[in-house]
Motif scaffolding. Sequence first.
Motif, PDB file in Angstrom:
ATOM      1  N   THR A 243       2.012  -9.480  12.905  1.00 22.90           N
ATOM      2  CA  THR A 243       2.489  -8.098  12.820  1.00 22.90           C
ATOM      3  C   THR A 243       3.995  -8.109  13.040  1.00 22.90           C
ATOM      4  O   THR A 243       4.468  -8.645  14.044  1.00 22.90           O
ATOM      5  CB  THR A 243       1.815  -7.226  13.893  1.00 22.90           C
ATOM      6  OG1 THR A 243       0.407  -7.272  13.704  1.00 22.90           O
ATOM      7  CG2 THR A 243       2.302  -5.791  13.809  1.00 22.90           C
ATOM      8  N   PRO A 244       4.789  -7.538  12.139  1.00 25.75           N
ATOM      9  CA  PRO A 244       6.247  -7.622  12.268  1.00 25.75           C
ATOM     10  C   PRO A 244       6.854  -6.601  13.240  1.00 25.75           C
ATOM     11  O   PRO A 244       7.877  -5.979  12.959  1.00 25.75           O
ATOM     12  CB  PRO A 244       6.719  -7.382  10.833  1.00 25.75           C
ATOM     13  CG  PRO A 244       5.685  -6.485  10.250  1.00 25.75           C
ATOM     14  CD  PRO A 244       4.380  -6.921  10.867  1.00 25.75           C
ATOM     15  N   SER A 245       6.219  -6.459  14.380  1.00 28.18           N
ATOM     16  CA  SER A 245       6.766  -5.580  15.416  1.00 28.18           C
ATOM     17  C   SER A 245       7.735  -6.342  16.324  1.00 28.18           C
ATOM     18  O   SER A 245       8.277  -5.784  17.276  1.00 28.18           O
ATOM     19  CB  SER A 245       5.638  -4.980  16.258  1.00 28.18           C
ATOM     20  OG  SER A 245       4.816  -5.991  16.810  1.00 28.18           O
TER      21      SER A 245
ATOM     22  N   ASP B  90       1.797  -5.341   8.040  1.00 26.82           N
ATOM     23  CA  ASP B  90       2.834  -4.325   8.222  1.00 26.82           C
ATOM     24  C   ASP B  90       2.281  -2.929   7.947  1.00 26.82           C
ATOM     25  O   ASP B  90       2.821  -2.173   7.139  1.00 26.82           O
ATOM     26  CB  ASP B  90       4.047  -4.625   7.345  1.00 26.82           C
ATOM     27  CG  ASP B  90       3.692  -4.744   5.859  1.00 26.82           C
ATOM     28  OD1 ASP B  90       2.497  -4.893   5.539  1.00 26.82           O
ATOM     29  OD2 ASP B  90       4.607  -4.677   5.026  1.00 26.82           O
TER      30      ASP B  90
ATOM     31  N   ARG C 206       1.560  -8.716   1.677  1.00 28.35           N
ATOM     32  CA  ARG C 206       1.912  -7.659   2.625  1.00 28.35           C
ATOM     33  C   ARG C 206       0.863  -6.547   2.552  1.00 28.35           C
ATOM     34  O   ARG C 206       0.518  -6.088   1.463  1.00 28.35           O
ATOM     35  CB  ARG C 206       3.293  -7.082   2.326  1.00 28.35           C
ATOM     36  CG  ARG C 206       4.446  -8.011   2.626  1.00 28.35           C
ATOM     37  CD  ARG C 206       5.786  -7.338   2.332  1.00 28.35           C
ATOM     38  NE  ARG C 206       6.894  -8.164   2.761  1.00 28.35           N
ATOM     39  CZ  ARG C 206       7.439  -9.143   2.026  1.00 28.35           C
ATOM     40  NH1 ARG C 206       6.953  -9.392   0.815  1.00 28.35           N
ATOM     41  NH2 ARG C 206       8.441  -9.851   2.497  1.00 28.35           N
TER      42      ARG C 206
ATOM     43  N   GLN D 179      10.118  -9.430   9.537  1.00 28.55           N
ATOM     44  CA  GLN D 179       9.358 -10.183   8.541  1.00 28.55           C
ATOM     45  C   GLN D 179      10.112 -11.450   8.115  1.00 28.55           C
ATOM     46  O   GLN D 179       9.543 -12.543   8.058  1.00 28.55           O
ATOM     47  CB  GLN D 179       9.062  -9.308   7.324  1.00 28.55           C
ATOM     48  CG  GLN D 179       8.103  -8.161   7.607  1.00 28.55           C
ATOM     49  CD  GLN D 179       7.506  -7.567   6.342  1.00 28.55           C
ATOM     50  OE1 GLN D 179       7.381  -8.253   5.325  1.00 28.55           O
ATOM     51  NE2 GLN D 179       7.127  -6.302   6.399  1.00 28.55           N
TER      52      GLN D 179
ATOM     53  N   GLU E  78       7.558  -1.333  13.272  1.00 26.63           N
ATOM     54  CA  GLU E  78       8.119  -2.564  12.707  1.00 26.63           C
ATOM     55  C   GLU E  78       9.578  -2.730  13.104  1.00 26.63           C
ATOM     56  O   GLU E  78      10.377  -1.800  13.007  1.00 26.63           O
ATOM     57  CB  GLU E  78       7.985  -2.554  11.182  1.00 26.63           C
ATOM     58  CG  GLU E  78       8.460  -3.841  10.535  1.00 26.63           C
ATOM     59  CD  GLU E  78       8.074  -3.935   9.067  1.00 26.63           C
ATOM     60  OE1 GLU E  78       8.704  -4.741   8.351  1.00 26.63           O
ATOM     61  OE2 GLU E  78       7.147  -3.210   8.639  1.00 26.63           O
TER      62      GLU E  78
END
Length: 297
Positions: free
Chosen positions: A15-17, A48, A79, A59, A54
Motif C-alpha cells: 500500500t503506497p501510504s 492504491d 495498480r 509508489q 497515499e
Amino acid sequence: MTAKTSSYIGRFAPTPSGHLHFGSLVAALASYLDARSVGGRWLVRMEDLDPPREEPGAQTAILKALEAYGFEWDGEMVRQSDRHAAYAEVLDNLFNHGLAYACTCSRKQLEAYGGIYPGLCRNAGHDSADAAIRLRVPELSYHFIDRVQGEYRQHLGREVGDFVIRRRDGLYAYQLAVVLDDAWQGITDIVRGADLLDSTPRQLYLQELLGLRHPRYLHLPLITQPDGNKLGKSYRSPPLPEDQATPLLLRALRALGQQPDSALHDATAQDVLNWGIAHWDANLIPRTLTLPEAQLQ
C-alpha cells in the motif's frame, strides 16, 4: 534462477501510504522466496485504493527499493486504481441481486457495537447514492488451515457482521478489491502479514459467493518491538536504506527462521536472494516474532 517449474503464482501487494520498511521487506522476501523456490511466478500489485492516505512519491520509492534489494517481478505491475470498472461491475451485480445493500450508518452510530455491524440498514432499502455498500454475510463459521498459523476459524455473523465493500465516499473496500484482483491474476498462494488473518474468512466467503477458487494462505508473524508495539509505517519504521540491502536481507531471512551462511555477509543482495531460493523452508517460519532492540535500529 531455478530449473523447477510450477503453476504457483504469488504476489507482493504494498500500500503506497509510505515507503517500504523492515516489516515490508520481510513480507516481500517471504512471498518472493516461496514463489521462486518452486519455480513459480511472483507479481507486484500496488494497492492504491485510498488516494487520501497515499504518500506522494511512495509508489516510485517502493519499486525503487524492491529493485535495489534485488527483487525481480514477472510482467507489468498492476495498480488497483486501474481496476475500478471491474470492481463496479461485480458490486452492481451483488447489489442488484440483493446480496449487498446500502448503509447510511455513521461511525458514531456504530461505536457501541465493538466493530461488529448490527444490521441496522439491512432491510431499510436505502438508495445506493451517498451510502456505503455492505455485503450480507451468512450465519456461518468459516475456517481454513494457514501454513504458519494453523487452523483459523471465524463466525461471520457473530464476529464480523455485514461488511463494507464500497465506502460511503465511493472508494472500493480492500476486501472486494483483493478478492477480485487475486482471482483475475490467477494467484494460487498468498503470503502476507498476520494482521490480515482475520480478514481471510470474509475473503473466503466472497470467493465462494463469486465462484472463485480459494488460494492457499501463509500469514507471517507480525514483527513487534520489545514493548509490544507492531513494527510498521507509523511507529519507528524508517524507510529501507538502499545501501543496506545485504545486511537487511540477511536479517529478514533470520526473522523468517532461515539460517543463512555467515559467508553471505560480504555477498551481493542477489547472492543472498539466490541462497534464499535454494534453501527456503517455510516450515521454519515462527508463529510469533519479537526482534531485539538492537535489531530495530
